[in-house]
Motif scaffolding. Structure first.
Motif, PDB file in Angstrom:
ATOM      1  N   GLU A  38       7.050  12.954  -6.014  1.00 27.68           N
ATOM      2  CA  GLU A  38       6.357  11.782  -6.531  1.00 27.68           C
ATOM      3  C   GLU A  38       6.904  10.557  -5.809  1.00 27.68           C
ATOM      4  O   GLU A  38       8.112  10.439  -5.605  1.00 27.68           O
ATOM      5  CB  GLU A  38       6.596  11.647  -8.033  1.00 27.68           C
ATOM      6  N   THR A  39       6.018   9.650  -5.416  1.00 22.17           N
ATOM      7  CA  THR A  39       6.446   8.431  -4.745  1.00 22.17           C
ATOM      8  C   THR A  39       5.383   7.349  -4.893  1.00 22.17           C
ATOM      9  O   THR A  39       4.234   7.638  -5.216  1.00 22.17           O
ATOM     10  CB  THR A  39       6.778   8.671  -3.255  1.00 22.17           C
ATOM     11  N   THR A  40       5.799   6.113  -4.648  1.00 27.22           N
ATOM     12  CA  THR A  40       4.898   4.976  -4.681  1.00 27.22           C
ATOM     13  C   THR A  40       4.661   4.492  -3.258  1.00 27.22           C
ATOM     14  O   THR A  40       5.612   4.350  -2.485  1.00 27.22           O
ATOM     15  CB  THR A  40       5.490   3.834  -5.532  1.00 27.22           C
ATOM     16  N   ILE A  42       3.073   1.423  -1.072  1.00 29.69           N
ATOM     17  CA  ILE A  42       2.619   0.042  -1.118  1.00 29.69           C
ATOM     18  C   ILE A  42       1.608  -0.174   0.012  1.00 29.69           C
ATOM     19  O   ILE A  42       1.872   0.167   1.161  1.00 29.69           O
ATOM     20  CB  ILE A  42       3.793  -0.948  -0.937  1.00 29.69           C
ATOM     21  N   TYR A  48       0.845   1.103   5.282  1.00 27.02           N
ATOM     22  CA  TYR A  48       1.292   1.857   4.110  1.00 27.02           C
ATOM     23  C   TYR A  48       2.812   1.926   4.180  1.00 27.02           C
ATOM     24  O   TYR A  48       3.374   2.180   5.240  1.00 27.02           O
ATOM     25  CB  TYR A  48       0.739   3.286   4.126  1.00 27.02           C
ATOM     26  N   THR A  62       2.539  13.799  -6.440  1.00 25.03           N
ATOM     27  CA  THR A  62       1.904  12.667  -7.097  1.00 25.03           C
ATOM     28  C   THR A  62       2.210  11.406  -6.309  1.00 25.03           C
ATOM     29  O   THR A  62       3.376  11.080  -6.072  1.00 25.03           O
ATOM     30  CB  THR A  62       2.410  12.519  -8.549  1.00 25.03           C
ATOM     31  N   LEU A  63       1.157  10.713  -5.897  1.00 22.22           N
ATOM     32  CA  LEU A  63       1.291   9.489  -5.121  1.00 22.22           C
ATOM     33  C   LEU A  63       0.697   8.331  -5.913  1.00 22.22           C
ATOM     34  O   LEU A  63      -0.435   8.410  -6.385  1.00 22.22           O
ATOM     35  CB  LEU A  63       0.561   9.622  -3.781  1.00 22.22           C
ATOM     36  N   HIS A  64       1.468   7.259  -6.056  1.00 29.92           N
ATOM     37  CA  HIS A  64       1.018   6.056  -6.743  1.00 29.92           C
ATOM     38  C   HIS A  64       0.780   4.988  -5.678  1.00 29.92           C
ATOM     39  O   HIS A  64       1.731   4.514  -5.059  1.00 29.92           O
ATOM     40  CB  HIS A  64       2.076   5.573  -7.739  1.00 29.92           C
ATOM     41  N   PHE A  65      -0.461   4.633  -5.443  1.00 28.47           N
ATOM     42  CA  PHE A  65      -0.817   3.623  -4.447  1.00 28.47           C
ATOM     43  C   PHE A  65      -0.922   2.268  -5.132  1.00 28.47           C
ATOM     44  O   PHE A  65      -1.735   2.091  -6.047  1.00 28.47           O
ATOM     45  CB  PHE A  65      -2.142   3.970  -3.757  1.00 28.47           C
ATOM     46  N   GLN A  66      -0.095   1.303  -4.684  1.00 27.38           N
ATOM     47  CA  GLN A  66      -0.155  -0.065  -5.183  1.00 27.38           C
ATOM     48  C   GLN A  66      -0.769  -0.934  -4.095  1.00 27.38           C
ATOM     49  O   GLN A  66      -0.148  -1.181  -3.070  1.00 27.38           O
ATOM     50  CB  GLN A  66       1.237  -0.587  -5.530  1.00 27.38           C
ATOM     51  N   THR A  93      -2.349  -0.031  -9.724  1.00 28.85           N
ATOM     52  CA  THR A  93      -1.805   1.220  -9.205  1.00 28.85           C
ATOM     53  C   THR A  93      -2.824   2.327  -9.417  1.00 28.85           C
ATOM     54  O   THR A  93      -3.347   2.496 -10.518  1.00 28.85           O
ATOM     55  CB  THR A  93      -0.481   1.581  -9.920  1.00 28.85           C
ATOM     56  N   THR A  95      -3.281   6.432  -9.030  1.00 30.67           N
ATOM     57  CA  THR A  95      -2.501   7.660  -8.896  1.00 30.67           C
ATOM     58  C   THR A  95      -3.372   8.775  -8.350  1.00 30.67           C
ATOM     59  O   THR A  95      -4.473   9.013  -8.827  1.00 30.67           O
ATOM     60  CB  THR A  95      -1.900   8.075 -10.254  1.00 30.67           C
TER      61      THR A  95
END
Length: 122
Positions: A38-40, A42, A48, A62-66, A93, A95
Motif C-alpha cells: 500500500e502506498t500514496t 502524489i 507522479y 492498494t494505491l492512493h492517488f492524491q 484521494t 484509491t
C-alpha cells in the motif's frame, strides 16, 4: 523579428520534450524503492511521486492517488497492461486496488502519457 519568434518557439518545444519525454523518473527525488502492499502517489507538477513502485506478485496492492495538479492531463491514471484506469478528482484521494497483479513491469500514465510512472511487480 520572425526569426526570433521561430527560435523562441523551437526552444519552447525542446523544453517541453525534455521535461515530459526525456527526463528520467530516477533523476527526481523519489521515495525508498522498497516493496510495498500500500502506498500514496502524489500527482503534482507533471509527475507522479513516487514514479516507481515495487510490489509483490500475487498479493493485492492498494494505491492512493492524491491529485494536487489541476491540469486536465492529471485527471486520469491508466495502468497499461493491466486494463485498469481511474479518474482523479483535484484535491481528493482516489484509491485503486490491484488484485494479485502478475509479475512484470507496467507503465502507468495520464491519458495523454505525459505523466509517467512504473509499477514493478516481482
Amino acid at each position: 523579428m520572425t526569426l526570433l519568434i521561430n527560435l523562441a518557439g523551437l526552444l519552447l518545444i525542446a523544453l517541453i520534450i525534455g521535461w515530459f519525454w526525456l527526463s528520467q523518473p530516477g533523476g527526481r527525488k523519489t521515495r525508498s524503492q522498497q516493496i510495498v502492499s500500500e502506498t500514496t502517489v502524489i500527482v503534482d507538477n507533471g509527475v507522479y511521486d513516487p514514479a516507481v513502485i515495487h510490489a509483490r506478485a500475487g498479493q493485492p496492492l492498494t494505491l492512493h492517488f492524491q491529485r494536487k495538479d489541476p491540469s486536465p492531463c492529471a485527471e486520469q491514471v491508466v495502468f497499461h497492461g493491466l486494463d485498469v484506469s481511474a479518474f482523479l478528482d483535484t484535491g481528493k484521494t482516489t484509491t485503486i486496488t490491484l488484485d494479485n497483479p502478475a509479475a512484470g513491469e507496467y507503465r502507468f500514465t495520464c491519458q495523454m502519457q505525459m505523466y509517467q510512472g512504473r509499477l514493478v511487480v516481482d
